[in-house]
Scaffold this motif. Structure first.
Motif, PDB file in Angstrom:
ATOM      1  N   GLU A  79       1.382   4.607 -10.424  1.00 46.89           N
ATOM      2  CA  GLU A  79       0.850   5.100  -9.152  1.00 46.89           C
ATOM      3  C   GLU A  79      -0.625   4.739  -9.059  1.00 46.89           C
ATOM      4  N   ASP A  80      -0.908   3.440  -8.895  1.00 46.49           N
ATOM      5  CA  ASP A  80      -2.286   2.956  -8.824  1.00 46.49           C
ATOM      6  C   ASP A  80      -2.281   1.610  -8.091  1.00 46.49           C
ATOM      7  N   ALA A  81      -3.363   0.833  -8.243  1.00 48.20           N
ATOM      8  CA  ALA A  81      -3.451  -0.427  -7.504  1.00 48.20           C
ATOM      9  C   ALA A  81      -2.285  -1.358  -7.830  1.00 48.20           C
ATOM     10  N   VAL A  84       0.116  -1.341  -5.067  1.00 53.72           N
ATOM     11  CA  VAL A  84      -0.247  -2.173  -3.910  1.00 53.72           C
ATOM     12  C   VAL A  84       0.203  -3.603  -4.198  1.00 53.72           C
ATOM     13  N   GLN A 107       0.382   6.247  -0.703  1.00 55.29           N
ATOM     14  CA  GLN A 107      -0.944   5.814  -0.252  1.00 55.29           C
ATOM     15  C   GLN A 107      -1.225   4.353  -0.635  1.00 55.29           C
ATOM     16  N   TYR A 108      -0.550   3.853  -1.649  1.00 57.37           N
ATOM     17  CA  TYR A 108      -0.726   2.446  -2.030  1.00 57.37           C
ATOM     18  C   TYR A 108       0.155   1.555  -1.161  1.00 57.37           C
ATOM     19  N   GLN A 111      -1.384   0.630   2.133  1.00 59.23           N
ATOM     20  CA  GLN A 111      -2.345  -0.481   2.131  1.00 59.23           C
ATOM     21  C   GLN A 111      -1.621  -1.811   2.328  1.00 59.23           C
TER      22      GLN A 111
ATOM     23  N   LYS B  72      -8.315 -11.832  -7.815  1.00 60.57           N
ATOM     24  CA  LYS B  72      -8.544 -10.397  -7.935  1.00 60.57           C
ATOM     25  C   LYS B  72      -8.364  -9.940  -9.376  1.00 60.57           C
ATOM     26  N   PRO B 187      -6.913  11.222  -3.429  1.00 60.79           N
ATOM     27  CA  PRO B 187      -6.604  10.453  -2.215  1.00 60.79           C
ATOM     28  C   PRO B 187      -7.417   9.162  -2.137  1.00 60.79           C
ATOM     29  N   LEU B 188      -6.994   8.271  -1.242  1.00 63.72           N
ATOM     30  CA  LEU B 188      -7.742   7.029  -1.050  1.00 63.72           C
ATOM     31  C   LEU B 188      -9.134   7.341  -0.523  1.00 63.72           C
ATOM     32  N   GLN B 271     -10.805  -2.818  -5.471  1.00 65.41           N
ATOM     33  CA  GLN B 271      -9.430  -3.078  -5.828  1.00 65.41           C
ATOM     34  C   GLN B 271      -8.514  -1.885  -5.558  1.00 65.41           C
ATOM     35  N   ASN B 272      -8.829  -0.726  -6.181  1.00 62.81           N
ATOM     36  CA  ASN B 272      -7.914   0.419  -6.107  1.00 62.81           C
ATOM     37  C   ASN B 272      -8.131   1.274  -4.872  1.00 62.81           C
ATOM     38  N   LYS B 273      -9.344   1.296  -4.359  1.00 66.34           N
ATOM     39  CA  LYS B 273      -9.734   2.144  -3.232  1.00 66.34           C
ATOM     40  C   LYS B 273      -9.564   3.626  -3.544  1.00 66.34           C
ATOM     41  N   THR B 274      -9.375   3.935  -4.805  1.00 67.02           N
ATOM     42  CA  THR B 274      -9.380   5.306  -5.297  1.00 67.02           C
ATOM     43  C   THR B 274      -9.536   5.196  -6.806  1.00 67.02           C
ATOM     44  N   THR B 276      -7.866   6.228 -10.639  1.00 67.76           N
ATOM     45  CA  THR B 276      -6.765   6.772 -11.421  1.00 67.76           C
ATOM     46  C   THR B 276      -7.131   6.657 -12.895  1.00 67.76           C
ATOM     47  N   ASN B 278      -5.830   5.137 -15.282  1.00 67.06           N
ATOM     48  CA  ASN B 278      -5.797   3.813 -15.905  1.00 67.06           C
ATOM     49  C   ASN B 278      -6.544   2.790 -15.055  1.00 67.06           C
TER      50      ASN B 278
END
Lengths: 400, 363
Positions: A79-81, A84, A107-108, A111, B72, B187-188, B271-274, B276, B278
């Motif tokens: 649950e991260d980038a 996306v 939320q990903y 995007q 990226k 959240p983002l 990159q992540n816009k939030t 986490t 990891n």
């Protein structure tokens, strides 16, 4: 120099061995590509396993009905980038519909939905699509509280049998519930379960222990032990592992499960499990899309359509008459004569429950769900929003 | 007779400087050997290795989308490799890039979460970037200080600091920064706190390219860079030359940590816009390979990080298209890295076989 040349030639030869057939990678096909981003894999025997079974069944059925579809799965996504990227990669690959199976993916996924406005993105179990202002995002869940209620009936029948046989006193009919978080999805499910049990065993009470994790086999087992130590004779759970079932068996109490059949690991304890069957949703959504029919932005599956199911009852240990009681309740839910959250059947702090006391203020969609004598769970949005702390259920802790 | 018995089958000796052409031949050869060995795991999965390699290239460079994904992926690798290069040059084994990135990410996120509506776009990003640099620098300076003052083991110290930083995020995402209770998710960020894009990629790529130039100048044309090189060659020489070795260590760690912190900022804002737990996602460790393979040369690291990004992005595509499990792709990447690092051994050392030794003795 000669030696170098010889080595170079040898290397070249090695490669030419595999060179044949490298060109024919793409053959022209007009299949509709379906993407699926999943948090685990088929091997987890729980959460993702249940989703993959539904998806594979839906794809097989679509193919049998003449639809040309092709499935592409991204497994073990966090649950991260990375989520996306997984969504983007599937969209770039030409997937026209992309399903995401974890609440935390939404939320990903959104995007990616912004970058590929023509691709349909579905966040299963979450609730943002109605309010996120995007045309290409969807949600789906199912009225799992109906399944919980039925499982509760089976548990209540067993408790009443223990009372009738004199094995426990009426006030010892205690259920222990292992919950993941004090989250609407869990609270809604456990309340429905308790109400189901109380409908056939009026003296039943329930203790809830939250573990603060969706999946932690050790913590789940410890919570089950603690509940049994406090007098629970029936264990149920909203968490991913089978350890509450095995703990119940070790300690000689009974159990009902979630997501998959646990009678295999705990044949002397586990009565049955309830789960969501996603096959129909996947099938309908994909078929609608191919046929040009608009899909609902939020969909809630129902027991009457086979989208919420209970696994086969473990008749070796179930109380006599359980099956009949379950069928009766299911029929009553289907014909509308029985409502799980019937506000005449429970109280909150001794008083009649109000919408405010029951409705999750963090849900994406807000509104009044309390009318016509019952709380309309999963009607304003498919994801559960019942958070009332009803009398009869004691929270041993809270974990947000 | 006895003489011959004592001679080992293979004798190793340090080589003199090799002809650069030969050096490159060995390096390219090592990649080819790795690709051939890599065929074995792919063959085991029942796929055609050549096809698999084509898929990897197609899935990392084939379209502009995949090319962007590869870039990226390379950005944080390159940034972190630049950060740890001066430490390694000094023979200070900073394997805490992961934690320093994470610390920077936490500091940047603090401003993204609390000041998104209070500050205009550019000042907010600058504050986030500066905060991240400070956060990373603090995280790096702690082990640097203890090494300088008490000669603690920096490898273990920096490694342990990683877990603390990651633990802090786990706490934040289930606690003060959690969005909807029970979701364990932050959240983002507001759009205001997100890095702008240039050519479809967040401007992190420009930031790291600027850092490449700055780091090259710092390492090769400044007094501080020279001090680092001297300490790396000989600790005692540096002391006799009157350098304050302890201070140089702390200072270098401050620089290193600050750059890692900026990488953390790029990761959360671009990159992540939030944020986490990891957020660093192993970058701090992979960057060690990048720095090492690039011989701590800032420009060489651009190429190496790009190659590693091709492997990562390409393997993900490989898994999707041919169904090759991601573990197999990781094995192939591992073989490649092993061969690339291993070939440096043959560049620096000579192997002499026993029969040859005998001849030499006779002659």
């Amino acid at each position: 120099m000669k030696k170098t040349l010889a080595i170079a030639l040898a290397l070249l030869m090695c490669f030419s061995l595999f060179a044949q057939g490298a060109g024919e990678a793409t053959t022209e096909k007009k299949a509709t590509k379906i993407g699926f981003v999943v948090i685990g894999s088929e091997n987890d025997q729980g959460y993702t396993y249940n989703f993959m079974n539904g998806m594979n069944a839906a794809i097989d059925k679509l193919k049998a009905d003449g639809y040309d579809v092709e499935l592409s799965v991204k497994r073990d996504i966090g649950e991260d980038a990375g989520c996306v990227d997984a969504n983007l990669a599937l969209a770039a690959e030409g997937c026209e519909i992309i399903f995401n199976n974890s609440y935390g993916f939404e939320q990903y996924m959104q995007q990616a939905a912004d970058e590929f406005p023509k691709v349909q993105f579905v966040s299963l179990t979450n609730c943002g699509s109605q309010v996120d202002g995007r045309d290409n995002t969807y949600n789906a869940f199912a009225a799992i509280y109906e399944g919980r209620y039925i499982a509760g009936v089976a548990a209540g029948m067993k408790l009443q049998q223990l009372i009738d046989e004199g094995k426990i006193k009426a006030d010892q009919a205690v259920i222990g519930y292992v919950g993941a978080f004090s989250f609407a999805e869990v609270v809604s499910g456990m309340t429905a379960y308790y109400l189901g049990a109380r409908s056939v065993c009026p003296s039943a009470t329930m203790l809830v222990q939250f573990v603060g994790s969706w999946s932690d086999p050790t913590l789940e087992a410890e919570a089950a032990k603690a509940l049994i130590d406090k007098g629970a004779v029936m264990i149920s759970q909203h968490s991913d592992n089978t350890t509450p079932a095995t703990t119940a068996q070790e300690r000689g109490v009974f159990h009902t499960g979630y997501n998959n059949d646990m009678t295999g690991v705990a044949p002397k304890a586990s009565l049955l499990s309830c789960r969501i069957d996603w096959t129909n949703y996947f099938y309908t959504f994909i078929a609608n899309y191919i046929n040009g029919v608009q899909n609902p932005s939020d969909y809630c599956g129902e027991m009457s359509r086979g989208e919420v199911v209970v696994t086969e009852l473990n008749t070796a240990i179930a109380a006599p008459g359980t099956k009949e009681a379950m069928d009766k309740a299911a029929a009553a839910i289907a014909d509308g004569s029985l409502h799980v959250f019937d506000t005449s059947k429970f109280t909150i702090k001794g008083a009649a429950p109000t919408n405010e006391a029951m409705y999750d203020s963090f849900a994406a969609v807000q509104g009044n769900a309390t009318y016509d004598g019952y709380f309309h769970e999963s009607s304003l949005q498919s994801a559960p929003y019942f958070v009332g702390q009803i009398d009869g259920i004691t929270w041993l802790n809270a974990a947000f | 007779m006895e003489e011959a018995k004592k001679t080992p089958l293979i004798r190793l000796s340090k080589r003199d400087a090799m002809d650069p052409k030969k050096v490159w031949a060995i390096r390219i050869g090592s990649i080819l050997v790795a690709l051939i060995i890599g065929c074995i795991p792919i063959l085991i999965t029942g796929n055609n290795p050549f096809k698999a390699y084509v898929v990897i290239i197609k899935g990392s460079l084939g379209t502009s989308f995949y090319f962007k994904q590869t870039i990226k992926n390379a950005i944080p690798l390159l940034g972190c490799a630049l950060a740890i290069a001066p430490c390694f040059k000094m023979r200070f084994w900073n394997i805490g890039g992961e934690g320093q990135i994470t610390a920077g990410a936490i500091f940047a996120s603090f401003f993204a979460i609390n000041f998104a509506s209070k500050l205009p776009h550019v000042p907010l990003l600058l504050v986030m970037c500066l905060a991240a640099a400070i956060g990373g620098a603090i995280w790096a300076a702690i082990p640097g200080f203890f090494k300088a003052k008490y000669n603690t083991n920096e490898t273990l110290f920096t490694l342990m600091m990683n877990y603390i930083a990651i633990g802090i995020i786990s706490w934040l995402q289930g606690g003060p920064w959690e969005g909807r209770p029970g979701t364990q998710q932050i959240p983002l960020f507001d759009k205001n706190a997100v890095l702008p894009t240039v050519f479809g990629i967040h401007i992190g790529w420009i930031i790291v390219l600027v850092l490449v130039v700055l780091m090259h100048i710092y390492m090769n044309y400044t007094k501080q860079g020279y001090e680092i090189a001297v300490i790396g060659d000989s600790y005692n020489t540096a002391r006799y030359a009157g350098m304050n070795v302890g201070w140089v260590m702390v200072r270098t760690m401050l620089v290193s940590g600050a750059i890692c912190g900026v990488v953390g900022f790029i990761l959360v804002s671009g990159q992540n816009k939030t944020i986490t737990a990891n957020v660093a996602n192993g970058v701090g460790f992979t960057a060690i390979t990048v720095a090492w393979l690039g011989h701590l040369n800032a420009f060489a690291m651009i190429i190496i990080s790009f190659i590693l990004a091709i492997l990562t992005v390409g393997s993900s595509y490989l898994q999707q298209v041919l169904g090759v499990p991601s573990a197999i792709s990781e094995i192939v990447s591992g073989i490649l890295l092993f061969c690339m690092l291993g070939c440096e051994f043959f560049i620096n050392y000579q192997m002499t076989f026993r029969s040859k030794v005998k001849k030499e003795v006779k002659a």
